[in-house]
Write an enzyme that holds these catalytic residues in place. Sequence first.
Site, short mmCIF file in Angstrom:
data_model
loop_
_atom_site.label_atom_id
_atom_site.label_comp_id
_atom_site.label_asym_id
_atom_site.label_seq_id
_atom_site.Cartn_x
_atom_site.Cartn_y
_atom_site.Cartn_z
N GLY A 1 69.42 41.82 6.18
CA GLY A 1 68.73 41.46 6.95
C GLY A 1 67.83 41.95 7.96
O GLY A 1 67.40 41.77 9.06
N HIS A 2 67.43 43.17 7.03
CA HIS A 2 66.32 43.92 8.18
C HIS A 2 65.61 44.63 7.30
O HIS A 2 65.15 46.11 6.63
CB HIS A 2 67.23 45.73 8.52
N PHE A 3 64.22 43.85 7.34
CA PHE A 3 64.49 42.67 7.72
C PHE A 3 63.68 41.79 6.07
O PHE A 3 62.98 42.12 5.53
CB PHE A 3 63.32 42.74 7.92
#
Length: 150
Positions: free
Chosen positions: A51-53
């Site tokens: 999720g990053h990124f």
Amino acid sequence: MTAAEIDIRQILKLLPHRYPMLLVDRVLEFEPQKRIKTLKNVTINEPFFQGHFPGQPVMPGVMILEALAQSAGLLTFGADMERKEGALYYFVGIDGARFKQVVYPGDQLHMNVTVERYIRGIWKFKAFATVDEKVACEAELMCTVKQADA
């Protein structure tokens, strides 16, 4: 004790962290109660990269700070080469944190931590992390050791 004697088995004895939060793979240099240099091999398999990124994976700055704090914990606990049962290492402050370079999957993150002082149960450290000898993050860390709640 030398850095060569602090292998991953010893790291697992000294730190309570486990996957996915263990962020130190190896100790490269060690001077008890003075300084430590550690290594984190940053891989695309780290859960935070999901999720990053998406499409542009970057190691979160807080994870770099956590890797520095774990290195500080090894420096503190490593003096005696043991961690008392139930002892946990807590952040009590971070000053002057600066992020100067992005850390990507495939990078080798080197953490350098030096003891500045120890007063009334609080350790203060000067810490910086590098990739390819360029500073990625620097900060002053303050930590303390406490017994875990039963």
